[in-house]
Design a protein around this motif. Structure first.
Motif, PDB file in Angstrom:
ATOM      1  N   ALA A  28      41.708  78.573   8.836  1.00 58.48           N
ATOM      2  CA  ALA A  28      40.777  79.575   9.362  1.00 58.48           C
ATOM      3  C   ALA A  28      40.186  79.060  10.672  1.00 58.48           C
ATOM      4  CB  ALA A  28      39.667  79.837   8.348  1.00 58.48           C
ATOM      5  N   PRO A  29      40.174  79.897  11.712  1.00 59.01           N
ATOM      6  CA  PRO A  29      39.668  79.455  13.022  1.00 59.01           C
ATOM      7  C   PRO A  29      38.256  78.874  12.981  1.00 59.01           C
ATOM      8  CG  PRO A  29      40.702  81.607  13.209  1.00 59.01           C
ATOM      9  CD  PRO A  29      40.651  81.276  11.748  1.00 59.01           C
ATOM     10  N   GLU A  30      37.404  79.413  12.118  1.00 57.97           N
ATOM     11  CA  GLU A  30      36.023  78.919  12.052  1.00 57.97           C
ATOM     12  C   GLU A  30      35.922  77.544  11.398  1.00 57.97           C
ATOM     13  OE1 GLU A  30      36.571  81.497   8.348  1.00 57.97           O
ATOM     14  OE2 GLU A  30      37.157  81.626  10.455  1.00 57.97           O
ATOM     15  N   ASN A  31      37.019  77.052  10.829  1.00 55.50           N
ATOM     16  CA  ASN A  31      36.995  75.757  10.151  1.00 55.50           C
ATOM     17  C   ASN A  31      37.669  74.646  10.953  1.00 55.50           C
ATOM     18  OD1 ASN A  31      35.582  76.833   8.003  1.00 55.50           O
ATOM     19  ND2 ASN A  31      37.407  77.348   6.868  1.00 55.50           N
ATOM     20  N   PHE A  80      37.640  67.261  11.556  1.00 56.73           N
ATOM     21  CA  PHE A  80      39.082  67.445  11.497  1.00 56.73           C
ATOM     22  C   PHE A  80      39.462  68.812  12.041  1.00 56.73           C
ATOM     23  CE2 PHE A  80      37.760  64.511   8.288  1.00 56.73           C
ATOM     24  CZ  PHE A  80      38.720  63.509   8.311  1.00 56.73           C
ATOM     25  N   GLU A  81      40.641  68.868  12.660  1.00 55.88           N
ATOM     26  CA  GLU A  81      41.232  70.130  13.069  1.00 55.88           C
ATOM     27  C   GLU A  81      42.719  70.057  12.790  1.00 55.88           C
ATOM     28  OE1 GLU A  81      41.431  71.157  17.272  1.00 55.88           O
ATOM     29  OE2 GLU A  81      41.455  69.061  17.818  1.00 55.88           O
ATOM     30  N   LEU A  82      43.324  71.210  12.566  1.00 52.74           N
ATOM     31  CA  LEU A  82      44.769  71.235  12.379  1.00 52.74           C
ATOM     32  C   LEU A  82      45.440  70.720  13.646  1.00 52.74           C
ATOM     33  CD1 LEU A  82      45.476  74.616  10.559  1.00 52.74           C
ATOM     34  CD2 LEU A  82      45.596  72.315   9.604  1.00 52.74           C
ATOM     35  N   SER A  83      46.456  69.911  13.470  1.00 50.55           N
ATOM     36  CA  SER A  83      47.205  69.423  14.621  1.00 50.55           C
ATOM     37  C   SER A  83      47.872  70.614  15.282  1.00 50.55           C
ATOM     38  CB  SER A  83      48.259  68.403  14.193  1.00 50.55           C
ATOM     39  OG  SER A  83      47.640  67.275  13.629  1.00 50.55           O
ATOM     40  N   LEU A  91      34.776  70.160  24.782  1.00 46.58           N
ATOM     41  CA  LEU A  91      33.382  70.138  25.228  1.00 46.58           C
ATOM     42  C   LEU A  91      32.537  70.071  23.961  1.00 46.58           C
ATOM     43  CD1 LEU A  91      33.414  73.064  27.809  1.00 46.58           C
ATOM     44  CD2 LEU A  91      32.841  70.690  28.331  1.00 46.58           C
ATOM     45  N   VAL A  92      31.574  69.153  23.916  1.00 51.79           N
ATOM     46  CA  VAL A  92      30.771  68.971  22.710  1.00 51.79           C
ATOM     47  C   VAL A  92      29.295  69.051  23.068  1.00 51.79           C
ATOM     48  CG1 VAL A  92      30.262  67.440  20.763  1.00 51.79           C
ATOM     49  CG2 VAL A  92      32.553  67.441  21.778  1.00 51.79           C
ATOM     50  N   CYS A  93      28.551  69.929  22.385  1.00 50.74           N
ATOM     51  CA  CYS A  93      27.111  70.023  22.588  1.00 50.74           C
ATOM     52  C   CYS A  93      26.423  68.942  21.758  1.00 50.74           C
ATOM     53  CB  CYS A  93      26.579  71.400  22.192  1.00 50.74           C
ATOM     54  SG  CYS A  93      24.774  71.505  22.325  1.00 50.74           S
ATOM     55  N   LEU A  94      25.629  68.103  22.430  1.00 48.77           N
ATOM     56  CA  LEU A  94      24.930  67.022  21.738  1.00 48.77           C
ATOM     57  C   LEU A  94      23.729  67.530  20.945  1.00 48.77           C
ATOM     58  CD1 LEU A  94      25.053  64.349  24.576  1.00 48.77           C
ATOM     59  CD2 LEU A  94      26.345  64.343  22.429  1.00 48.77           C
ATOM     60  N   SER A  95      23.309  68.753  21.199  1.00 56.30           N
ATOM     61  CA  SER A  95      22.158  69.308  20.507  1.00 56.30           C
ATOM     62  C   SER A  95      22.559  69.991  19.202  1.00 56.30           C
ATOM     63  CB  SER A  95      21.441  70.295  21.422  1.00 56.30           C
ATOM     64  OG  SER A  95      20.342  70.867  20.768  1.00 56.30           O
ATOM     65  N   CYS A  96      23.487  70.951  19.285  1.00 60.86           N
ATOM     66  CA  CYS A  96      23.839  71.731  18.092  1.00 60.86           C
ATOM     67  C   CYS A  96      25.173  71.320  17.466  1.00 60.86           C
ATOM     68  CB  CYS A  96      23.881  73.218  18.436  1.00 60.86           C
ATOM     69  SG  CYS A  96      25.279  73.714  19.475  1.00 60.86           S
ATOM     70  N   GLY A  97      25.973  70.505  18.165  1.00 61.78           N
ATOM     71  CA  GLY A  97      27.250  70.053  17.628  1.00 61.78           C
ATOM     72  C   GLY A  97      28.412  70.994  17.872  1.00 61.78           C
ATOM     73  N   LYS A  98      28.164  72.095  18.583  1.00 60.40           N
ATOM     74  CA  LYS A  98      29.232  73.054  18.881  1.00 60.40           C
ATOM     75  C   LYS A  98      30.353  72.365  19.642  1.00 60.40           C
ATOM     76  CE  LYS A  98      29.944  77.427  21.311  1.00 60.40           C
ATOM     77  NZ  LYS A  98      29.264  78.500  22.065  1.00 60.40           N
ATOM     78  N   VAL A  99      31.607  72.706  19.283  1.00 53.59           N
ATOM     79  CA  VAL A  99      32.787  72.141  19.940  1.00 53.59           C
ATOM     80  C   VAL A  99      33.591  73.285  20.537  1.00 53.59           C
ATOM     81  CG1 VAL A  99      34.901  70.802  19.637  1.00 53.59           C
ATOM     82  CG2 VAL A  99      32.859  70.211  18.311  1.00 53.59           C
ATOM     83  N   ILE A 100      33.912  73.149  21.818  1.00 51.04           N
ATOM     84  CA  ILE A 100      34.710  74.156  22.517  1.00 51.04           C
ATOM     85  C   ILE A 100      35.993  73.484  22.990  1.00 51.04           C
ATOM     86  CG2 ILE A 100      34.822  75.717  24.503  1.00 51.04           C
ATOM     87  CD1 ILE A 100      31.677  75.682  24.394  1.00 51.04           C
ATOM     88  N   GLU A 101      37.127  74.087  22.636  1.00 49.41           N
ATOM     89  CA  GLU A 101      38.423  73.583  23.112  1.00 49.41           C
ATOM     90  C   GLU A 101      38.720  74.207  24.462  1.00 49.41           C
ATOM     91  OE1 GLU A 101      41.381  74.556  20.230  1.00 49.41           O
ATOM     92  OE2 GLU A 101      40.514  73.255  18.697  1.00 49.41           O
TER      93      GLU A 101
END
Length: 134
Positions: A28-31, A80-83, A91-101
């Motif tokens: 699932a994309p959200e995971n 973890f993410e699927l290979s 890109l990683v937000c140090l405040s909320c932990g959001k990860v953007i590819e």
């Protein structure tokens, strides 16, 4: 046979209920970029009785088999993410932990140029950019 079952067999792993359930969740994309603890909580919410130790063990097996990629962002815990077949950076937000590819050809080309300048043949690389959401 499902794609997940085929992926497990191709990786030389026996098809078991915990492996199938964890792989289904990971698809699932959200995971993507999810911790073992968060996967465990999602399994509990689904009514699956798979222990946290099993989740860790399966994720380690998936990592060893190349099914998932383990990242250690600044949060201190592994996610973890699927290979994937395509290279991307994060890109990683140090405040909320959001990860953007993201992918950027200019950055990729520049990395190759720098490696070549220093007589290094790149075999792999990771780029993590850290900041704070605006």
């Amino acid at each position: 046979m499902t794609d997940g079952n085929q992926a497990l067999k191709k990786a030389g792993l026996k098809v078991t209920l915990p492996r199938v359930k964890i792989l289904e969740l990971m698809q699932a994309p959200e995971n993507q970029h999810i911790s073992a603890e968060d996967l465990y909580k999602k399994l509990l919410d689904m009514g699956e009785e798979i222990g946290l130790a099993t989740v860790y063990r399966v994720l380690n097996q998936f990592d060893d088999a190349g099914i998932v990629t383990r990242h250690h962002f600044e949060s201190g815990k592994a996610v973890f993410e699927l290979s994937s077949q395509h290279h991307h950076d994060h890109l990683v937000c140090l405040s909320c932990g959001k990860v953007i590819e993201f992918s950027d050809e200019v950055i990729e080309r520049r990395q190759d140029e720098i490696a070549m300048k220093h007589n290094i043949k790149l075999t792999n690389h990771s780029l993590y950019l850290y900041g704070v959401c605006t």
